[in-house]
Design an enzyme around this catalytic site. Structure first.
Site, PDB file in Angstrom:
ATOM      1  N   GLY A  37      12.624  66.241  42.507  1.00 33.37           N
ATOM      2  CA  GLY A  37      13.325  66.997  41.467  1.00 33.37           C
ATOM      3  C   GLY A  37      14.606  66.225  41.157  1.00 33.37           C
ATOM      4  O   GLY A  37      15.358  65.890  42.077  1.00 33.37           O
ATOM      5  N   ASP A 248      17.870  58.460  39.946  1.00 35.58           N
ATOM      6  CA  ASP A 248      18.600  59.532  40.646  1.00 35.58           C
ATOM      7  C   ASP A 248      19.527  58.948  41.703  1.00 35.58           C
ATOM      8  O   ASP A 248      20.654  59.436  41.896  1.00 35.58           O
ATOM      9  CB  ASP A 248      17.608  60.505  41.302  1.00 35.58           C
TER      10      ASP A 248
HETATM   11  P1  ATP Z   1      13.223  56.297  37.639  1.00 36.24           P
HETATM   12  O1  ATP Z   1      12.783  57.114  36.463  1.00 36.24           O
HETATM   13  O2  ATP Z   1      12.171  55.368  38.188  1.00 36.24           O
HETATM   14  O3  ATP Z   1      13.912  57.075  38.695  1.00 36.24           O
HETATM   15  P2  ATP Z   1      15.122  55.266  35.742  1.00 36.24           P
HETATM   16  O4  ATP Z   1      14.234  54.757  34.637  1.00 36.24           O
HETATM   17  O5  ATP Z   1      15.862  56.526  35.518  1.00 36.24           O
HETATM   18  O6  ATP Z   1      14.353  55.281  37.116  1.00 36.24           O
HETATM   19  P3  ATP Z   1      16.074  52.600  36.130  1.00 36.24           P
HETATM   20  O7  ATP Z   1      16.866  52.036  35.020  1.00 36.24           O
HETATM   21  O8  ATP Z   1      14.659  52.153  36.293  1.00 36.24           O
HETATM   22  O9  ATP Z   1      16.217  54.173  36.076  1.00 36.24           O
HETATM   23  O10 ATP Z   1      16.800  52.292  37.542  1.00 36.24           O
HETATM   24  C1  ATP Z   1      18.081  52.795  37.861  1.00 36.24           C
HETATM   25  C2  ATP Z   1      18.839  51.743  38.626  1.00 36.24           C
HETATM   26  O11 ATP Z   1      18.135  51.445  39.836  1.00 36.24           O
HETATM   27  C3  ATP Z   1      18.982  50.395  37.906  1.00 36.24           C
HETATM   28  O12 ATP Z   1      20.109  50.404  37.046  1.00 36.24           O
HETATM   29  C4  ATP Z   1      19.126  49.440  39.081  1.00 36.24           C
HETATM   30  O13 ATP Z   1      20.467  49.428  39.535  1.00 36.24           O
HETATM   31  C5  ATP Z   1      18.244  50.077  40.158  1.00 36.24           C
HETATM   32  N1  ATP Z   1      16.890  49.511  40.152  1.00 36.24           N
HETATM   33  C6  ATP Z   1      15.779  50.012  39.556  1.00 36.24           C
HETATM   34  N2  ATP Z   1      14.707  49.228  39.753  1.00 36.24           N
HETATM   35  C7  ATP Z   1      15.154  48.191  40.513  1.00 36.24           C
HETATM   36  C8  ATP Z   1      14.523  47.022  41.062  1.00 36.24           C
HETATM   37  N3  ATP Z   1      13.219  46.763  40.857  1.00 36.24           N
HETATM   38  N4  ATP Z   1      15.307  46.188  41.795  1.00 36.24           N
HETATM   39  C9  ATP Z   1      16.621  46.430  42.024  1.00 36.24           C
HETATM   40  N5  ATP Z   1      17.260  47.530  41.540  1.00 36.24           N
HETATM   41  C10 ATP Z   1      16.543  48.378  40.775  1.00 36.24           C
HETATM   42  O1  RIB Z   2      13.368  61.107  39.040  1.00 38.19           O
HETATM   43  C1  RIB Z   2      12.325  61.292  39.964  1.00 38.19           C
HETATM   44  C2  RIB Z   2      11.942  62.728  40.007  1.00 38.19           C
HETATM   45  O2  RIB Z   2      11.394  63.088  38.746  1.00 38.19           O
HETATM   46  C3  RIB Z   2      10.863  63.051  41.016  1.00 38.19           C
HETATM   47  O3  RIB Z   2      11.389  63.379  42.291  1.00 38.19           O
HETATM   48  C4  RIB Z   2      10.110  64.201  40.348  1.00 38.19           C
HETATM   49  O4  RIB Z   2      10.245  65.413  41.026  1.00 38.19           O
HETATM   50  C5  RIB Z   2      10.650  64.278  38.922  1.00 38.19           C
HETATM   51  O5  RIB Z   2      11.545  65.315  38.788  1.00 38.19           O
END
Ligand code: ATP
Ligand code: RIB
Length: 304
Positions: A37, A248
C-alpha cells in the site's frame, strides 16, 4: 514528525520470467504474500529513516488488516488512527514482477476507498503537530484534498506522490508544496500525454503553483525542478531484484530527511540511496532500509 494519510494493502506477488501481454497466460516461478500500500510503505520508509510517523487509514477486520497494523507498529509507526472498517476487506494489490525487477500492479482498493475527511478530522491534533503531511492517490481524492487543506492552513509542508496516475484539480495542486511524480505521472498531470519531455512537464507544474517537483526517473535517478532551475540527483548503480515500492522508498526517505532539517537536494540524495537499497530486496515494506543501513551504503559507495 510526519503524518501520512493513505492506503494499506496486502500485496500478492507472482514472479514471472516476463510480464504477460493482453490475452496471454504465463506461469509464475514463485509467489509471495507481502505487506504494501503506497501510504503504508511510505510511512514505514519514513519511520525506518528515523522520523516519528503517524498513519491515518483504514483496514478491514480480516487477517491482512491485522498484519498491516502489526507491520506498521513494528516499524514504530503510530497506528492510533488506523481504523478497522467492518464494511469491507483490506485493500489488495495483484503484482507481477519480471526477471529485470519491473512490475505491473492492479490495486483492489477495498476499505481504502472508504477513508473519509472525518478520519482526517479525528487525527487533526497529530496532523497539526507534524512538520510534513505525506499524501498519495490510493484513497478518495476528496479526503486527500481535505487533508491537504487542513495542513496548508496550519503551515505544514504538503508532499504529494500523485500515484496511481489520475487527473488532479488545480484546487488540490494549489495546496501542494512538493510534488513527487514519476515520468508517467507527470505527463498525465500536465495533460501533455506521452511521449513528453518530463522535465518540461515538471516545470509547467511549478509555474502552476507547486513549489518544487521532484521527478523520479527509475534507474536514471531523479531531477528536482523548482524556482532555482533543475538539479539532477543520480541513481546508484545496483542490480534490481524487485522495484515494487522504489517510489515509496524514495518519497518516505525524502520526507524523513526534510523532517530532520536537511535541504531538498540533500534529502533527495539520501532518498536515492535508500531507494537503491530497496530495489535489491523483494516486496515493498520488507525492502525499506533503516537510516543506519542507508548511511552505511552511502559511506561505502560514496554520495550520489
Ligand atoms: P514504483 O512504482 O516501482 O514503486 P516509481 O515509478 O514510483 O516506482 P521510480 O522512478 O521507478 O519510481 O523509482 C524511484 C526512485 O528509486 C528513483 O528515483 C531512484 O532513485 C530509485 N530507483 C528505482 N529503480 C532503480 C534502479 N533500478 N537502480 C537504482 N535506483 C533505482
Ligand atoms: O508502490 C507499490 C505499492 O503499490 C504496492 O505495495 C501495492 O500495494 C500498491 O499500492
Amino acid at each position: 514528525m510526519i503524518a501520512v494519510v493513505g492506503s494499506l494493502n496486502l500485496d500478492l506477488i507472482a514472479r514471472v520470467a516476463r510480464l504477460p501481454v493482453p490475452g496471454e497466460t504465463v506461469s509464475a516461478s514463485s509467489y509471495l504474500q507481502s505487506l504494501g500500500g503506497k501510504g503504508a510503505n511510505q510511512a514505514v520508509a519514513a519511520a525506518r529513516a528515523g522520523s516519528a510517523v503517524h498513519f491515518i487509514g483504514r483496514v478491514g477486520t480480516d487477517p491482512a488488516g491485522a498484519a498491516l497494523r502489526v507491520s506498521l507498529s513494528e516499524s514504530s509507526v503510530d497506528t492510533t488512527f488506523v481504523t478497522q472498517d467492518h464494511e469491507g476487506s483490506t485493500g489488495t494489490a495483484l503484482i507481477a514482477v519480471d526477471n529485470r525487477g519491473d512490475n505491473t500492479i492492479i490495486v483492489v482498493p477495498g476499505v481504502n476507498a472508504h477513508l473519509q475527511p472525518s478520519d482526517v478530522d479525528a487525527a487533526r491534533d497529530v496532523i497539526e503537530q507534524s512538520s510534513i503531511l505525506l499524501l498519495q492517490l490510493e484513497v478518495p481524492l476528496e479526503t486527500v484534498r481535505y487533508a491537504a487543506g487542513l495542513a496548508q492552513r496550519s503551515g505544514i509542508t504538503v508532499i504529494l506522490n500523485p500515484s496511481p496516475s489520475q487527473e488532479l484539480p488545480a484546487s488540490l495542486l494549489d495546496l501542494v508544496d512538493i510534488l513527487v511524480p514519476n515520468e508517467e505521472e507527470v505527463a498525465y498531470l500536465t495533460g501533455m500525454g506521452s511521449p513528453v519531455d518530463p522535465i518540461s512537464a515538471a516545470g509547467m507544474l511549478c509555474s502552476n503553483g507547486v513549489e518544487a517537483v521532484v521527478l523520479t526517473l527509475g534507474s536514471q535517478g531523479a531531477t528536482i525542478v523548482n524556482g532555482n532551475g533543475e538539479t539532477d540527483i543520480p541513481a546508484y548503480a545496483v542490480e534490481p531484484v524487485d522495484t515494487t515500492g522504489a517510489g515509496d522508498a524514495f518519497v518516505g526517505n525524502l520526507a524523513a530527511a526534510l523532517d530532520a532539517g536537511q535541504s531538498l537536494e540533500d534529502s533527495a540524495r539520501f532518498a536515492s540511496a535508500a531507494a537503491a537499497l530497496s530495489v535489491q530486496v523483494p516486496g515493498a515494506q520488507p525492502s525499506m532500509p533503516t537510516k543506519e543501513e542507508t548511511d552505511a551504503f552511502i559511506a561505502r559507495t560514496g554520495a550520489s
